[in-house]
Design a protein around this motif. Structure first.
Motif, PDB file in Angstrom:
ATOM      1  N   ARG A   1     -35.827 -62.248  47.315  1.00  0.00           N
ATOM      2  CA  ARG A   1     -36.703 -61.526  46.382  1.00  0.00           C
ATOM      3  C   ARG A   1     -36.658 -60.015  46.591  1.00  0.00           C
ATOM      4  N   ASP A   2     -35.498 -59.532  47.030  1.00  0.00           N
ATOM      5  CA  ASP A   2     -35.266 -58.099  47.162  1.00  0.00           C
ATOM      6  C   ASP A   2     -34.942 -57.500  45.792  1.00  0.00           C
ATOM      7  N   ILE A   3     -34.342 -58.316  44.913  1.00  0.00           N
ATOM      8  CA  ILE A   3     -34.051 -57.930  43.535  1.00  0.00           C
ATOM      9  C   ILE A   3     -34.485 -59.061  42.614  1.00  0.00           C
ATOM     10  N   LYS A   4     -34.663 -58.745  41.326  1.00  0.00           N
ATOM     11  CA  LYS A   4     -35.043 -59.783  40.363  1.00  0.00           C
ATOM     12  C   LYS A   4     -33.855 -60.650  39.980  1.00  0.00           C
ATOM     13  N   ASP A   5     -32.771 -60.004  39.571  1.00  0.00           N
ATOM     14  CA  ASP A   5     -31.607 -60.726  39.080  1.00  0.00           C
ATOM     15  C   ASP A   5     -30.417 -59.780  39.054  1.00  0.00           C
ATOM     16  N   TRP A   6     -29.248 -60.300  38.676  1.00  0.00           N
ATOM     17  CA  TRP A   6     -28.066 -59.459  38.514  1.00  0.00           C
ATOM     18  C   TRP A   6     -27.161 -60.060  37.458  1.00  0.00           C
ATOM     19  N   ASP A   7     -26.403 -59.192  36.798  1.00  0.00           N
ATOM     20  CA  ASP A   7     -25.447 -59.593  35.770  1.00  0.00           C
ATOM     21  C   ASP A   7     -24.052 -59.183  36.221  1.00  0.00           C
ATOM     22  N   ARG A   8     -23.070 -59.911  35.759  1.00  0.00           N
ATOM     23  CA  ARG A   8     -21.685 -59.639  36.098  1.00  0.00           C
ATOM     24  C   ARG A   8     -20.966 -59.036  34.895  1.00  0.00           C
TER      25      ARG A   8
ATOM     26  N   VAL B   1     -20.200 -39.814  22.377  1.00  0.00           N
ATOM     27  CA  VAL B   1     -20.512 -38.384  22.419  1.00  0.00           C
ATOM     28  C   VAL B   1     -20.687 -37.924  20.985  1.00  0.00           C
ATOM     29  N   GLY B   2     -21.868 -37.406  20.676  1.00  0.00           N
ATOM     30  CA  GLY B   2     -22.151 -36.930  19.329  1.00  0.00           C
ATOM     31  C   GLY B   2     -22.045 -38.030  18.285  1.00  0.00           C
ATOM     32  N   GLY B   3     -22.371 -39.258  18.647  1.00  0.00           N
ATOM     33  CA  GLY B   3     -22.307 -40.376  17.724  1.00  0.00           C
ATOM     34  C   GLY B   3     -20.915 -40.970  17.572  1.00  0.00           C
ATOM     35  N   GLU B   4     -19.925 -40.379  18.239  1.00  0.00           N
ATOM     36  CA  GLU B   4     -18.560 -40.888  18.152  1.00  0.00           C
ATOM     37  C   GLU B   4     -18.233 -41.704  19.397  1.00  0.00           C
ATOM     38  N   HIS B   5     -17.686 -42.885  19.176  1.00  0.00           N
ATOM     39  CA  HIS B   5     -17.341 -43.796  20.272  1.00  0.00           C
ATOM     40  C   HIS B   5     -16.132 -43.244  21.037  1.00  0.00           C
ATOM     41  N   ILE B   6     -16.301 -43.070  22.353  1.00  0.00           N
ATOM     42  CA  ILE B   6     -15.213 -42.594  23.199  1.00  0.00           C
ATOM     43  C   ILE B   6     -14.506 -43.764  23.862  1.00  0.00           C
ATOM     44  N   LEU B   7     -15.252 -44.580  24.594  1.00  0.00           N
ATOM     45  CA  LEU B   7     -14.667 -45.746  25.236  1.00  0.00           C
ATOM     46  C   LEU B   7     -15.754 -46.724  25.638  1.00  0.00           C
ATOM     47  N   THR B   8     -15.341 -47.952  25.883  1.00  0.00           N
ATOM     48  CA  THR B   8     -16.216 -48.976  26.442  1.00  0.00           C
ATOM     49  C   THR B   8     -15.571 -49.437  27.733  1.00  0.00           C
ATOM     50  N   THR B   9     -16.327 -49.381  28.809  1.00  0.00           N
ATOM     51  CA  THR B   9     -15.836 -49.816  30.109  1.00  0.00           C
ATOM     52  C   THR B   9     -16.802 -50.836  30.679  1.00  0.00           C
ATOM     53  N   ARG B  10     -16.352 -51.568  31.651  1.00  0.00           N
ATOM     54  CA  ARG B  10     -17.207 -52.573  32.278  1.00  0.00           C
ATOM     55  C   ARG B  10     -17.371 -52.240  33.752  1.00  0.00           C
ATOM     56  N   VAL B  11     -18.621 -52.301  34.195  1.00  0.00           N
ATOM     57  CA  VAL B  11     -18.880 -52.165  35.623  1.00  0.00           C
ATOM     58  C   VAL B  11     -19.012 -53.579  36.187  1.00  0.00           C
ATOM     59  N   ASP B  12     -18.784 -53.712  37.484  1.00  0.00           N
ATOM     60  CA  ASP B  12     -18.743 -55.044  38.083  1.00  0.00           C
ATOM     61  C   ASP B  12     -20.083 -55.758  38.027  1.00  0.00           C
ATOM     62  N   PHE B  13     -21.180 -55.048  38.348  1.00  0.00           N
ATOM     63  CA  PHE B  13     -22.489 -55.696  38.409  1.00  0.00           C
ATOM     64  C   PHE B  13     -23.581 -54.782  37.859  1.00  0.00           C
ATOM     65  N   ARG B  14     -24.585 -55.394  37.229  1.00  0.00           N
ATOM     66  CA  ARG B  14     -25.828 -54.705  36.876  1.00  0.00           C
ATOM     67  C   ARG B  14     -26.938 -55.429  37.615  1.00  0.00           C
TER      68      ARG B  14
ATOM     69  N   PHE C   1     -32.639 -50.395  36.780  1.00  0.00           N
ATOM     70  CA  PHE C   1     -31.363 -51.079  36.905  1.00  0.00           C
ATOM     71  C   PHE C   1     -30.415 -50.248  37.750  1.00  0.00           C
ATOM     72  N   THR C   2     -29.515 -50.929  38.439  1.00  0.00           N
ATOM     73  CA  THR C   2     -28.469 -50.260  39.203  1.00  0.00           C
ATOM     74  C   THR C   2     -27.128 -50.818  38.767  1.00  0.00           C
ATOM     75  N   LEU C   3     -26.222 -49.921  38.355  1.00  0.00           N
ATOM     76  CA  LEU C   3     -24.867 -50.315  38.030  1.00  0.00           C
ATOM     77  C   LEU C   3     -24.042 -50.201  39.295  1.00  0.00           C
ATOM     78  N   VAL C   4     -23.374 -51.291  39.685  1.00  0.00           N
ATOM     79  CA  VAL C   4     -22.617 -51.319  40.932  1.00  0.00           C
ATOM     80  C   VAL C   4     -21.151 -51.557  40.611  1.00  0.00           C
ATOM     81  N   GLU C   5     -20.306 -50.685  41.122  1.00  0.00           N
ATOM     82  CA  GLU C   5     -18.857 -50.811  40.986  1.00  0.00           C
ATOM     83  C   GLU C   5     -18.280 -51.021  42.376  1.00  0.00           C
ATOM     84  N   THR C   6     -17.547 -52.125  42.588  1.00  0.00           N
ATOM     85  CA  THR C   6     -16.917 -52.379  43.886  1.00  0.00           C
ATOM     86  C   THR C   6     -15.471 -51.913  43.793  1.00  0.00           C
ATOM     87  N   LYS C   7     -15.092 -51.017  44.690  1.00  0.00           N
ATOM     88  CA  LYS C   7     -13.759 -50.434  44.641  1.00  0.00           C
ATOM     89  C   LYS C   7     -13.108 -50.461  46.005  1.00  0.00           C
ATOM     90  N   GLY C   8     -11.868 -50.876  46.037  1.00  0.00           N
ATOM     91  CA  GLY C   8     -11.063 -50.762  47.240  1.00  0.00           C
ATOM     92  C   GLY C   8     -10.179 -49.543  47.141  1.00  0.00           C
TER      93      GLY C   8
END
Length: 147
Positions: A74-81, A89-102, A110-117
């Motif tokens: 119970r340190d966190i409520k939940d997480w998403d993958r 930017v200015g209403g124009e779509h630049i890119l969509t990326t995915r982070v490993d965990f929310r 919320f915390t966005l977590v990216e795991t990187k080697g």
């Protein structure tokens, strides 16, 4: 990391046990007898199977296991993958990326977590865009890179 994870994270000879539900011979590392060895990814990361899901690396699967333990404690409520972040930017779509965990924190943030080697040049640009553009519009989010 548990003893079995340390023991079987390295190269080992497979010791198979019969799964009662499926009848398959399965090793503790998750390999089913007769199946191919997991192919290495683009940066020599081995795909890993944890809790019914394939992760891109052992490091990412271990972090998912840590999040499960934090949720049980119970340190966190939940997480998403694989949370999608749409950068505009200015209403124009630049890119969509995915982070490993929310991670859903107990205080409602919320915390966005990216795991990187290994950090590639493309990742460094996406990280700067997330920090400079997306986080300014979403104040309830924080961004963390775990190495």
């Amino acid at each position: 990391m548990t003893y079995l994870q340390r023991r079987f994270a390295k190269k080992h000879s497979h010791r198979y046990f019969v799964d009662r539900e499926t009848g398959d011979a399965v090793c503790l590392c998750g390999k089913v007898r007769g199946s191919k060895q997991a192919a290495k990814g683009k940066y020599n990361a081995l795909r890993c199977f944890y809790n019914g899901i394939y992760y891109d690396s052992i490091f990412e699967a271990n972090y998912a296991m840590q999040l499960d333990w934090r949720k049980k404690a119970r340190d966190i409520k939940d997480w998403d993958r694989q949370y999608s972040v749409r950068i505009e930017v200015g209403g124009e779509h630049i890119l969509t990326t995915r982070v490993d965990f929310r991670v859903h924190e107990n205080d409602g943030s919320f915390t966005l977590v990216e795991t990187k080697g290994y950090e590639t040049a493309d990742y460094k640009i996406k990280k700067k865009l997330i920090e400079a553009v997306w986080l300014k519009d979403h104040l309830e989010y924080t961004y963390v890179v775990v190495k």
